[in-house]
Each structure stands twice: as C-alpha cells, then as structure tokens.
Design a protein around this motif. Structure first.
Motif, PDB file in Angstrom:
ATOM      1  N   THR A  55       0.838  -1.206   0.000  1.00 50.91           N
ATOM      2  CA  THR A  55       0.000   0.000   0.000  1.00 50.91           C
ATOM      3  C   THR A  55       0.873   1.256   0.000  1.00 50.91           C
ATOM      4  O   THR A  55       1.816   1.362   0.780  1.00 50.91           O
ATOM      5  CB  THR A  55      -0.938   0.011   1.223  1.00 50.91           C
ATOM      6  N   ILE A  61      -6.568   4.823  -2.978  1.00 51.27           N
ATOM      7  CA  ILE A  61      -6.748   3.364  -3.070  1.00 51.27           C
ATOM      8  C   ILE A  61      -7.332   2.958  -4.420  1.00 51.27           C
ATOM      9  O   ILE A  61      -6.931   1.949  -4.998  1.00 51.27           O
ATOM     10  CB  ILE A  61      -7.639   2.849  -1.901  1.00 51.27           C
ATOM     11  N   GLN A  64      -4.529   2.667  -6.873  1.00 51.46           N
ATOM     12  CA  GLN A  64      -3.705   1.479  -6.622  1.00 51.46           C
ATOM     13  C   GLN A  64      -4.426   0.216  -7.091  1.00 51.46           C
ATOM     14  O   GLN A  64      -3.810  -0.689  -7.670  1.00 51.46           O
ATOM     15  CB  GLN A  64      -3.392   1.362  -5.127  1.00 51.46           C
ATOM     16  N   LYS A  65      -5.730   0.173  -6.843  1.00 48.24           N
ATOM     17  CA  LYS A  65      -6.500  -1.009  -7.233  1.00 48.24           C
ATOM     18  C   LYS A  65      -6.536  -1.147  -8.763  1.00 48.24           C
ATOM     19  O   LYS A  65      -6.400  -2.251  -9.301  1.00 48.24           O
ATOM     20  CB  LYS A  65      -7.922  -0.930  -6.674  1.00 48.24           C
TER      21      LYS A  65
END
Length: 341
Positions: A55, A61, A64-65
């Motif tokens: 992370t 997020i 990143q996903k």
C-alpha cells in the motif's frame, strides 16, 4: 514531424514494461532502452515477483486497485498461454496468516485475486502461532525469465536496447524528443529526489521443490514464495540501508523464521542469498516534467518509486506512463505544426 524518439532509462521490470507499453500505445515512436544494468543484475531480479499489493500511503486506493487489476489481468492472460513457461508466470495458491486479526478483514485487492476467502479453523491448525488468515490464488513472475521475455518482446517490436550509464537526463536532449525515467533507486542521484529512500531487502533462493503453496506472515516480513525452479524466502525491510552485502546473521534469521512457518524447509538445499534496494516513496512518482535550459525544452516522464510493490502494479503504472508519453508527443507535434504556420 519525423517519428518521435523516446528514450526509456532503466531496465528493471518498470523500465522494460513502460517501454513495451509505449510501443503498443504509440506505434509510430522510435523507442530505445538505456541502462547500465540488465537482468540478472537489476533490483527486479532480487524480487520474489508475487502479486500481493503493497500500500502506498500517498496514492488513492482506487488508483492502486486499478494499477493492480490491470497488472493481474495482463499477467493472467500470459499465464493462460503457451508463453507462460518462458515468461516465468504461473498461478500459486496459499495463505496469508496473522497472529492477531487485522483491522481490515478484506484488503482492497481481495476481489482481484482468485478465490479470496477467510481461512477455516482446520486450515489454521497448520499455523499454531496464528489465529486468523486469508486463503487465495495469485500470480507469480519468476525473474529473470520475465525480464528476458520482456526484452524479447521489445526487440520484436523494433526497440533498440543499449548498455549506457546516464548521469544526467539533460545529456539525452539532442538525441531524443521524450525521456522516460524508470531508474528506481538510481533516481536519488539522477534527479536528486529527496523523497526517495532505499529499503534494503535480503532474501534466500532455495531448492525445495516440494513446497507448492505460498505462505506470508500478515506483517509481510516473513514469506515463502514458490517459483518454477526455486523458492524465495524472506525477508527484511531495512529503511535507509544502502548495503548490498549479504549479512550471514540475517540469512540465519530469515531461514529460521521461514522454517517456523513451514518446518519442511529445514530440508531445503542450495541456498543462495540475494540483496536488493527497494526504491521507496510515500507514493509512486508518475508524472510529466519539462526540463528547460536556455529555451530548449526536454519533456520527461517519471515512473519510479514502487518500493516493495513494483511487480504487483508494474503493468498498470507502465500504461499510465505510456499515456503521459503520448501527451508529450501530441504537445510536440502541436508545437511543430504551429511553428510551420
């Protein structure tokens, strides 16, 4: 404007993937990869190549996903092809175990990997020191086969690959229209990035062909990742440590920790020790910059600082970097056509 010339500096997994994505999204470009180190001497060659995301605190997020999902989808297709063995890509199932239940029972990537679920009590009996765990199937890239496969794909796409130490990006401005910086920890010196720091990782590569499942302690420090030919045992996370020399005490500590998770590893043979410096930042540096000297401009795209998570997001960040290169080329073509008017 003649075919735009793009130089990608760096030949780890990030550099080679970015070069490949540029050839796919900007087929009219002439792409060259420049690096002073190639496989098997890159930081990527030390990495286990497991797709379990790290992370980045400074990156949203959902971004990143997306990077992880694009990488997983791309590698899954290769794992399902005749090239899987040559590329060193395979599915591997296993467990991530925790001594105490994590505050987030479901990590953000749980619906991208395959078959993610909470471990049963019966499964947890294999890990008496742990009280909670996840079971899932993910992908692993074996290095150096994957880097050699990427190099082969690049050459097939007409990319030139040269061994060259680049001490200053500006030195490339006469030869190239756009420069892409994928130098990993080298960016500390190359572009003076003070937000970038090494996290030293020492791992063992052992012969233990009976180990088929990965095991990862929830803190991510102790792990057992089986590859096609060797099992990677780890590891360490030593912030600001620049030493590439293997430490014998650390080797023993890693081996003991891994054997406590998987006692059959006491029979492992042919133990090789590897050390790499993870290029770490609060977030991946993925952005455009224009260098300017005396009115002469050089567009640069940076794609580095992936820390421990490079393999998990390499294709996603490479696609984004290639998109930024496309924007740089469009701006150059726009300014050259305006200059003709």
């Amino acid at each position: 404007m003649a075919a735009p010339k793009v130089a990608v500096v760096g030949a780890g997994v990030i550099g080679l993937s970015t070069a490949l994505c540029i050839t796919e999204t900007c087929p009219s470009c002439s792409v060259t990869v420049l690096s002073d180190q190639f496989s098997p001497n890159t930081t990527s060659d030390v990495a286990a190549g497991m797709l379990i995301p790290h992370t980045y605190p400074g990156t949203p997020i959902h971004v990143q996903k997306q990077w992880f999902k694009e990488t997983f989808t791309y590698l899954f297709a290769i794992s399902n092809s005749a090239e899987a063995s040559e590329a060193g890509i395979h599915l591997v199932s296993g467990w991530q175990v925790f001594k105490n239940s994590p505050k987030d029972e479901l990590p953000f990537w749980s619906d991208v990997v395959l078959g993610f679920r909470v471990m049963s009590k019966a499964e947890l009996q294999k890990f008496p020191q742990h009280q909670f765990g996840h079971a899932f199937t993910t992908l692993k890239c074996d290095c150096p086969p994957y880097l050699l496969w990427l190099e082969k794909r690049l050459k097939a796409n007409g990319v030139q690959i040269y061994t060259r130490k680049v001490a200053d990006l500006w030195d490339l401005h006469r030869e190239y229209d756009v420069v892409v910086n994928c130098t990993g920890i080298g960016a500390c010196q190359l572009v003076g990035d003070k937000k970038l720091f090494p996290v030293r990782g020492q791992v063992l590569k052992v012969h233990a062909p009976w180990v088929k499942n990965f095991i990862r302690d929830g803190d991510g420090l102790t792990y057992i990742y089986p590859g096609i030919h060797r099992v990677t045992l780890g590891g360490t996370r030593e912030k600001e440590n620049w030493s590439l020399a293997p430490d014998p005490g650390t080797t023993k500590d890693i081996f003991d920790r891994c054997c406590s998770l998987e006692p059959s590893l006491w029979g492992a043979q042919d133990i090789k020790v590897k050390v790499g410096l993870r290029p770490s930042r609060q977030h991946v540096r993925l952005q455009k910059e224009v260098l300017n000297q005396g009115g002469v401009k050089l567009p640069v795209v940076h794609n580095y600082g992936h820390g421990a998570g490079g393999f998990s997001v390499h294709r996603g960040t490479a696609k984004e970097a290639a998109f930024l290169v496309g924007e740089c080329i469009a701006a150059l073509q726009g300014s050259s056509s305006r200059a003709k008017l």
